[in-house]
Design a protein around this motif. Structure first.
Motif: not given
Length: 134
Positions: A39-41, A51-55, A109-111, A117-122
């Motif tokens: 997920h973007e966040k 850190w976040g997704k991009e890193r 893992e939090v989806y 569909g399912w996105k990974l949030g953490s």
């Protein structure tokens, strides 16, 4: 790997399968598949920081952390509305800064289920005090 049993729902098995695919994508440095899954966040918690997704994608693509092999010992999934919380007890063989390390982790893992569909949030790694090479 995880086996489906009578008490496991289709949704729980879907999340387990998605998690197993994610570990393979991380090992293969498949950042395209991971970019779609994350997920973007999304937030990632490691022994060295968070850190976040991009890193996270940049670290995987560059080989800063190479998730070479993930041995899954136990897995469980709890579904709460449109959220799935998966716990993995793993032994991770990774290359970090050119050095191969093996660590036992409990990984959370939090989806979140969205329209596409399912996105990974953490994704959070907690190092265990036993169960692998210290």
């Amino acid at each position: 790997m995880a086996q489906q049993n009578e008490s496991m729902t289709d949704t729980q098995q879907e999340i387990i399968n998605l998690s197993e695919e994610k570990w393979q994508w991380m090992a293969d440095k498949n950042v395209e598949a991971l970019a779609d899954l994350f997920h973007e966040k999304a937030e990632f918690v490691h022994m060295g920081g968070s850190w976040g997704k991009e890193r996270e994608l940049n670290i995987i693509e560059s080989g800063g952390i190479w998730y070479k092999q993930t041995d899954i010992h136990e897995v469980s999934v709890n579904i709460i509305d449109n959220t799935a919380i998966l716990l993995n007890r793993i032994t991770l063989i990774a290359e970090v800064g050119g050095n191969e390390v093996t660590n036992p982790f409990e990984v959370t893992e939090v989806y979140v289920k969205l329209d596409d569909g399912w996105k990974l949030g953490s994704l959070s790694f907690t190092k265990l005090m036993s169960g692998g090479d210290e």
